[in-house]
Design an enzyme around this catalytic site. Structure first.
Site: not given
Length: 217
Positions: A82-84
């Site tokens: 998951i890219k944040l």
């Protein structure tokens, strides 16, 4: 150093993966737009294609929205990362998602202080953007070196993922400094094999071989 491919073009990923050059893939909203495909559909295809992590980016900017979107993206496949964004809300989501066992990639990093915070929040990967720093007259490679020193000083397990790579020299320099990963556009990854002396040498070998009149097959 591991190579991630920075694209949502499944044909490019497939070609490079067949050579054994792909350790993972990074995507972002701009790359999804460029692909012209549905995010779930194209991300699932990429995840089925490779064994390594595939970064899929949230578009929410608040904690609750990032958490909700992150869990939806994580359901696409087991190898989703998951890219944040590197904001306070993004760090909060990083800490929470990491605590729940999800892999996280904190993106849009432009300073060593930001990278330090991401590591303390438990990020699996930190993505410093080299090319965008170069664009404003700052040496992006210095940032990689600073992060490497800080992480080594304190034993952080967060991996440095050199991003916004524009040239083959970016790849070489990131490797020399000790970046764990480079996420590279397909065109740059293919360019790593090229050298004029290789082409010149091959041309000479083939010319000499033709003079022998021989065939291997």
């Amino acid at each position: 150093m591991k190579f991630f491919v920075d694209t949502a073009d499944t044909n490019e990923i497939r070609e490079l993966n067949e050579i054994g050059l792909v350790d993972g893939v990074t995507t972002n909203p701009s790359l999804i737009m460029k692909s012209g495909r549905d995010i779930t559909e194209v991300t699932k295809e990429i995840c089925d294609m490779i064994d390594g992590p595939v970064s899929a980016e949230v578009t929410a900017t608040d904690f609750d929205g990032m958490m909700a979107e992150g869990k939806v993206l994580a359901k696409i496949a087991d190898n989703i990362c998951i890219k944040l964004p590197l904001t306070f809300e993004g760090l909060k989501a990083c800490k929470a998602l990491t605590s729940e066992g999800f892999k996280t990639n904190v993106t849009l990093c432009f300073s060593a202080n930001q990278a330090l915070l991401a590591a303390k929040a438990g990020a699996t990967y930190i993505s410093p953007f080299l090319g965008r720093l170069d664009d404003i007259g700052i040496n992006g490679m210095e940032l990689i070196g600073e992060i490497r020193t800080i992480y080594d000083n304190y034993g952080f397990q967060t991996e440095i993922l050199a991003a916004s790579i524009r040239t083959v020299n970016h790849v070489k320099e990131a490797a020399l400094i000790g970046s764990d990963v480079a996420t590279v556009p397909p065109s740059v990854l293919k360019a790593l094999v090229k050298h004029p002396l290789t082409d010149k040498g091959l041309e000479a070998f083939l010319a000499d071989w033709a003079k022998t009149g021989q065939k291997i097959l």
